[in-house]
Design a protein around this motif. Structure first.
Motif, PDB file in Angstrom:
ATOM      1  N   ALA A   1       0.813  -1.221   0.017  1.00 18.95           N
ATOM      2  CA  ALA A   1      -0.141  -0.189   0.037  1.00 18.95           C
ATOM      3  C   ALA A   1       0.833   1.253   0.064  1.00 18.95           C
ATOM      4  N   ALA A   2       1.610   1.228   0.888  1.00 16.86           N
ATOM      5  CA  ALA A   2       2.701   2.435   0.822  1.00 16.86           C
ATOM      6  C   ALA A   2       3.540   2.729  -0.479  1.00 16.86           C
ATOM      7  N   PHE A   3       4.170   1.662  -1.005  1.00 23.27           N
ATOM      8  CA  PHE A   3       4.645   1.745  -2.218  1.00 23.27           C
ATOM      9  C   PHE A   3       3.870   2.163  -3.218  1.00 23.27           C
ATOM     10  N   ARG A   4       2.777   1.515  -3.367  1.00 21.30           N
ATOM     11  CA  ARG A   4       1.836   1.802  -4.499  1.00 21.30           C
ATOM     12  C   ARG A   4       1.324   3.306  -4.361  1.00 21.30           C
ATOM     13  N   TRP A   5       0.960   3.979  -3.018  1.00 20.42           N
ATOM     14  CA  TRP A   5       0.625   5.251  -3.026  1.00 20.42           C
ATOM     15  C   TRP A   5       1.417   6.144  -3.645  1.00 20.42           C
ATOM     16  N   VAL A   6       2.825   5.835  -3.315  1.00 20.18           N
ATOM     17  CA  VAL A   6       4.041   6.787  -3.712  1.00 20.18           C
ATOM     18  C   VAL A   6       4.089   6.791  -5.202  1.00 20.18           C
ATOM     19  N   ARG A   7       4.052   5.640  -5.665  1.00 22.90           N
ATOM     20  CA  ARG A   7       4.414   5.331  -7.047  1.00 22.90           C
ATOM     21  C   ARG A   7       3.143   5.941  -8.035  1.00 22.90           C
ATOM     22  N   VAL A   8       1.772   5.832  -7.500  1.00 19.12           N
ATOM     23  CA  VAL A   8       0.615   6.309  -8.229  1.00 19.12           C
ATOM     24  C   VAL A   8       0.934   8.011  -8.207  1.00 19.12           C
ATOM     25  N   GLU A   9       1.164   8.467  -7.003  1.00 14.93           N
ATOM     26  CA  GLU A   9       1.355   9.921  -6.645  1.00 14.93           C
ATOM     27  C   GLU A   9       2.205  10.413  -8.005  1.00 14.93           C
ATOM     28  N   LYS A  10       3.494   9.703  -7.796  1.00 13.90           N
ATOM     29  CA  LYS A  10       4.335  10.368  -8.727  1.00 13.90           C
ATOM     30  C   LYS A  10       4.062  10.169 -10.082  1.00 13.90           C
TER      31      LYS A  10
ATOM     32  N   SER B   1       0.370  -0.605 -13.328  1.00 14.09           N
ATOM     33  CA  SER B   1      -0.666  -1.669 -13.005  1.00 14.09           C
ATOM     34  C   SER B   1       0.200  -2.470 -11.768  1.00 14.09           C
ATOM     35  N   SER B   2      -0.768  -3.358 -11.349  1.00 10.98           N
ATOM     36  CA  SER B   2      -0.251  -4.229 -10.252  1.00 10.98           C
ATOM     37  C   SER B   2      -1.076  -5.444 -10.249  1.00 10.98           C
ATOM     38  N   SER B   3      -0.248  -6.676 -10.174  1.00 10.37           N
ATOM     39  CA  SER B   3      -0.673  -7.858  -9.887  1.00 10.37           C
ATOM     40  C   SER B   3      -1.002  -8.303  -8.516  1.00 10.37           C
TER      41      SER B   3
ATOM     42  N   PRO C   1      -3.412  -7.328  -6.183  1.00 11.01           N
ATOM     43  CA  PRO C   1      -4.694  -7.722  -5.594  1.00 11.01           C
ATOM     44  C   PRO C   1      -5.059  -9.317  -6.277  1.00 11.01           C
ATOM     45  N   ARG C   2      -4.754  -9.574  -7.437  1.00 12.25           N
ATOM     46  CA  ARG C   2      -4.840 -11.029  -8.138  1.00 12.25           C
ATOM     47  C   ARG C   2      -4.393 -11.898  -6.917  1.00 12.25           C
ATOM     48  N   VAL C   3      -3.035 -11.588  -6.852  1.00 10.44           N
ATOM     49  CA  VAL C   3      -2.274 -12.566  -5.999  1.00 10.44           C
ATOM     50  C   VAL C   3      -3.027 -12.750  -4.715  1.00 10.44           C
ATOM     51  N   LEU C   4      -3.308 -11.555  -3.879  1.00  8.54           N
ATOM     52  CA  LEU C   4      -3.851 -11.680  -2.581  1.00  8.54           C
ATOM     53  C   LEU C   4      -5.272 -12.371  -2.707  1.00  8.54           C
ATOM     54  N   ALA C   5      -5.788 -11.921  -3.657  1.00  6.09           N
ATOM     55  CA  ALA C   5      -7.317 -12.572  -3.947  1.00  6.09           C
ATOM     56  C   ALA C   5      -7.440 -14.187  -3.964  1.00  6.09           C
ATOM     57  N   VAL C   6      -6.043 -14.658  -4.665  1.00 11.79           N
ATOM     58  CA  VAL C   6      -5.938 -16.140  -4.752  1.00 11.79           C
ATOM     59  C   VAL C   6      -5.708 -16.715  -3.630  1.00 11.79           C
ATOM     60  N   VAL C   7      -4.562 -16.222  -2.820  1.00 12.01           N
ATOM     61  CA  VAL C   7      -4.026 -16.684  -1.553  1.00 12.01           C
ATOM     62  C   VAL C   7      -5.260 -16.906  -0.747  1.00 12.01           C
ATOM     63  N   VAL C   8      -5.940 -15.672  -0.412  1.00 14.60           N
ATOM     64  CA  VAL C   8      -7.062 -15.985   0.550  1.00 14.60           C
ATOM     65  C   VAL C   8      -8.039 -16.886   0.149  1.00 14.60           C
ATOM     66  N   ALA C   9      -8.476 -17.039  -1.180  1.00 13.06           N
ATOM     67  CA  ALA C   9      -9.506 -17.867  -1.578  1.00 13.06           C
ATOM     68  C   ALA C   9      -8.912 -19.447  -1.247  1.00 13.06           C
ATOM     69  N   LEU C  10      -7.653 -19.643  -1.639  1.00 14.69           N
ATOM     70  CA  LEU C  10      -6.948 -20.708  -1.396  1.00 14.69           C
ATOM     71  C   LEU C  10      -6.821 -21.130   0.173  1.00 14.69           C
ATOM     72  N   GLY C  11      -6.548 -20.438   1.110  1.00 13.90           N
ATOM     73  CA  GLY C  11      -6.620 -20.506   2.339  1.00 13.90           C
ATOM     74  C   GLY C  11      -7.962 -20.586   3.015  1.00 13.90           C
ATOM     75  N   ALA C  12      -8.751 -20.151   2.371  1.00 15.01           N
ATOM     76  CA  ALA C  12     -10.375 -20.193   2.833  1.00 15.01           C
ATOM     77  C   ALA C  12     -10.871 -21.667   2.271  1.00 15.01           C
ATOM     78  N   ALA C  13     -10.374 -22.147   1.265  1.00 16.54           N
ATOM     79  CA  ALA C  13     -10.543 -23.458   0.979  1.00 16.54           C
ATOM     80  C   ALA C  13     -10.086 -24.407   1.734  1.00 16.54           C
ATOM     81  N   LEU C  14      -8.733 -24.359   2.018  1.00 13.05           N
ATOM     82  CA  LEU C  14      -7.949 -25.325   3.060  1.00 13.05           C
ATOM     83  C   LEU C  14      -8.944 -25.246   4.129  1.00 13.05           C
ATOM     84  N   LEU C  15      -9.066 -24.172   4.779  1.00 11.93           N
ATOM     85  CA  LEU C  15     -10.049 -24.190   6.279  1.00 11.93           C
ATOM     86  C   LEU C  15     -11.200 -24.813   6.021  1.00 11.93           C
TER      87      LEU C  15
END
Length: 124
Positions: A77-86, A96-98, A100-114
């Motif tokens: 979040a901190a690095f993205r905020w600075v990059r976008v502002e610049k 662009s940033s991947s 959000p997709r990576v985080l969504a996949v990791v959270v979904a896989l974690g939820a499936a495991l649980l």
């Protein structure tokens, strides 16, 4: 002739419309809320869940993954905020940033495991 409320891409040296900067800040704060939720979830898993498995490896693993994701999200979040502002201030395209997709996949896989853990009663 430009209308008073008409928006246009900025040129280098132009003053940035404050609304774009505030929108960038709101996005940053949304990422920080996500990071705090992940950290809070990690702490809750570690402190509030009954023992999962023997030894406590499953509980500690889940908590660790959530805490690491929370920390990574806050740093992102901190690095993205600075990059976008610049980029906005220099009149360039937004990066662009991947993440959000990576985080969504990791959270979904974690939820499936649980879900598997809960349905199979692995903790008992």
């Amino acid at each position: 002739m430009r209308l008073p409320n008409e928006t246009r891409p900025t040129e280098p040296g132009d003053e940035l419309d404050y609304r774009f900067s505030l929108a960038n800040e709101r996005t940053f704060l949304a990422w920080i809320r996500t990071a705090l939720a992940l950290v809070g979830g990690g702490l809750a898993v570690d402190q509030l869940l009954p023992e999962l498995g023997r030894p406590t490896a499953l509980r500690v693993s889940i908590a660790t993954v959530l805490l690491v994701l929370g920390a990574a999200t806050a740093v992102h979040a901190a690095f993205r905020w600075v990059r976008v502002e610049k980029q906005m201030r220099s009149g360039h395209e937004l990066p662009s940033s991947s993440y959000p997709r990576v985080l969504a996949v990791v959270v979904a896989l974690g939820a499936a495991l649980l879900l598997v853990v809960v349905l199979l009663g692995i903790d008992r």
